[in-house]
Motif scaffolding. Structure first.
Motif, mmCIF file in Angstrom:
data_model
loop_
_atom_site.group_PDB
_atom_site.id
_atom_site.type_symbol
_atom_site.label_atom_id
_atom_site.label_comp_id
_atom_site.label_asym_id
_atom_site.label_seq_id
_atom_site.Cartn_x
_atom_site.Cartn_y
_atom_site.Cartn_z
ATOM 1 N N MET A 230 0.809 -1.208 0.000
ATOM 2 C CA MET A 230 0.000 0.000 0.000
ATOM 3 C C MET A 230 0.846 1.263 0.000
ATOM 4 N N GLY A 231 0.278 2.315 -0.580
ATOM 5 C CA GLY A 231 0.912 3.631 -0.579
ATOM 6 C C GLY A 231 -0.131 4.679 -0.919
ATOM 7 N N ARG A 232 0.311 5.905 -1.120
ATOM 8 C CA ARG A 232 -0.607 6.980 -1.485
ATOM 9 C C ARG A 232 -1.198 6.735 -2.873
ATOM 10 N N MET B 243 -5.434 6.340 0.280
ATOM 11 C CA MET B 243 -4.441 5.285 0.161
ATOM 12 C C MET B 243 -4.918 4.292 -0.898
ATOM 13 N N ALA B 244 -3.996 3.462 -1.367
ATOM 14 C CA ALA B 244 -4.347 2.512 -2.420
ATOM 15 C C ALA B 244 -3.353 1.355 -2.416
ATOM 16 N N GLY C 173 4.473 -0.070 -3.066
ATOM 17 C CA GLY C 173 4.108 0.402 -1.736
ATOM 18 C C GLY C 173 4.767 -0.399 -0.622
ATOM 19 N N LYS C 174 4.384 -0.069 0.620
ATOM 20 C CA LYS C 174 4.911 -0.780 1.782
ATOM 21 C C LYS C 174 4.113 -2.071 1.981
ATOM 22 N N ILE D 143 -7.447 -1.824 6.386
ATOM 23 C CA ILE D 143 -8.603 -2.713 6.218
ATOM 24 C C ILE D 143 -9.540 -2.171 5.153
ATOM 25 N N ARG D 144 -9.801 -0.879 5.190
ATOM 26 C CA ARG D 144 -10.730 -0.273 4.234
ATOM 27 C C ARG D 144 -10.227 -0.432 2.800
ATOM 28 N N VAL D 145 -8.933 -0.215 2.600
ATOM 29 C CA VAL D 145 -8.353 -0.331 1.261
ATOM 30 C C VAL D 145 -8.311 -1.785 0.807
#
Length: 325
Positions: free
Chosen positions: A192-194, A202-203, A208-209, A239-241
């Motif tokens: 994930m990252g911006r 986030m996306a 990403g990390k 969790i949401r992403v």
């Protein structure tokens, strides 16, 4: 309230044989583990650390036997005022505080939320917490996510809790209601990252990390699922992403939920409940950690908030009504 002065920190220790050849920043991290490495490095750069009376650089190697002295100040949290606010405290001792955060409470002041935050409440409840970075907040919940959070009341406790988060030894379990009918549990292992165009979001991004979320099914409804989730990382909005990424977005999520959808033949009662649920259906239900001072394994679990319970009840009634028809 009397003005608080920054806390003076005066430490000294002699370099033992096992630290010979270590960099200064590495050595003092072992000598003074109650302070974070970044804080100690900052003190070295600010000239607050001496080796046999001389200032050294963070990368300078030690020979053994030197006397390391620290003479520094712990800056207080600036510009944030203590505010009396009612907190649901689940557990408290001299080192940590565990709260059940309600929906709508912002954790840390930011643009649009300069006050009325958990941080302001903590400064009032524990005035000395002003000497701890971020008022002891080691992990966050989104404004409209409810449930358990731990706060460190001392720097030593904060340092230890951060290590537990980094080493994934702190257990955090959530419950959520998602759109869509799951057939079973699983995991989402997606970095994930911006978001590339909307920096407020986030996306899942290739570079990403690392982010890993486990989930298991608690109950299926006609067009929704009640699930339990466990984090192995703590990315913003993880969790949401992740749930949106696998096409099971959280009910009520205003950012990642996508277009509002209703199942066919849904009752008026459920329509009203779903339309009225104007936050992400996410609750931090269980928290498990090792006490930062005693080492004791501690665990807490809290009930789902009332609006979450009413949502589940409406979904259950809709399922039962459909099965009977």
């Amino acid at each position: 309230m009397p003005e608080q002065k920054p806390e003076q920190v005066q430490l000294q220790a002699r370099v033992a044989d096992e630290l010979v050849g270590k960099r200064l920043d590495q050595a003092i991290a072992q000598l003074f583990p109650e302070y974070s490495r970044s804080r100690l490095q900052g003190w070295i750069k600010d000239g607050c650390v001496t080796v046999d009376g001389e200032q050294k650089r963070t990368r300078d190697k030690l020979q053994g036997g030197e006397l390391i002295c620290v003479d520094a100040e712990l800056a207080l949290i600036e510009h944030h005022q203590p505010e009396p606010m009612e907190l649901e405290i689940i557990y408290e001792d001299d080192d940590i505080l565990v709260i059940n955060k309600p929906a709508g409470l912002v954790v840390h002041p930011a643009a649009g939320h300069a006050d009325g935050t958990l941080l302001n409440a903590l400064l009032h409840h524990v005035p000395d917490i002003a000497q701890v970075p971020r008022a002891g907040i080691v992990h966050r919940l989104d404004m409209d996510t409810t449930g358990l959070m731990v706060v460190a009341k001392t720097i030593q406790a904060q340092t230890e809790l951060v290590v537990q988060l980094q080493e994934r030894s702190m257990g955090r379990e959530y419950e959520a209601v998602v759109m869509g009918v799951m057939t079973g549990g699983g995991k989402v292992d997606a970095p994930m990252g911006r978001h590339k165009t909307n920096r407020q979001k986030m996306a899942v991004v290739h570079m990403g990390k690392p982010a890993l979320t486990h989930y298991r099914l608690l109950q299926r409804f006609r067009a929704h699922s009640h699930i339990r989730l466990k984090l192995e990382s703590g990315r913003t909005h993880q969790i949401r992403v992740h749930m949106s990424h696998i096409n099971y977005p959280l009910v009520g999520d205003p950012v990642y939920g996508g277009r509002f959808r209703l199942p066919k033949g849904v009752s008026e009662g459920l329509i009203k409940t779903l339309r009225g649920f104007n936050r992400q259906a996410l609750h931090a239900k269980k928290l498990e950690l090792f006490h930062p001072v005693t080492g004791e394994l501690m665990s807490w679990e809290v009930d789902l908030p009332e609006d979450f319970q009413l949502l589940l009840k409406a979904l259950q009634q809709d399922l039962r009504r459909n099965e009977e028809s």
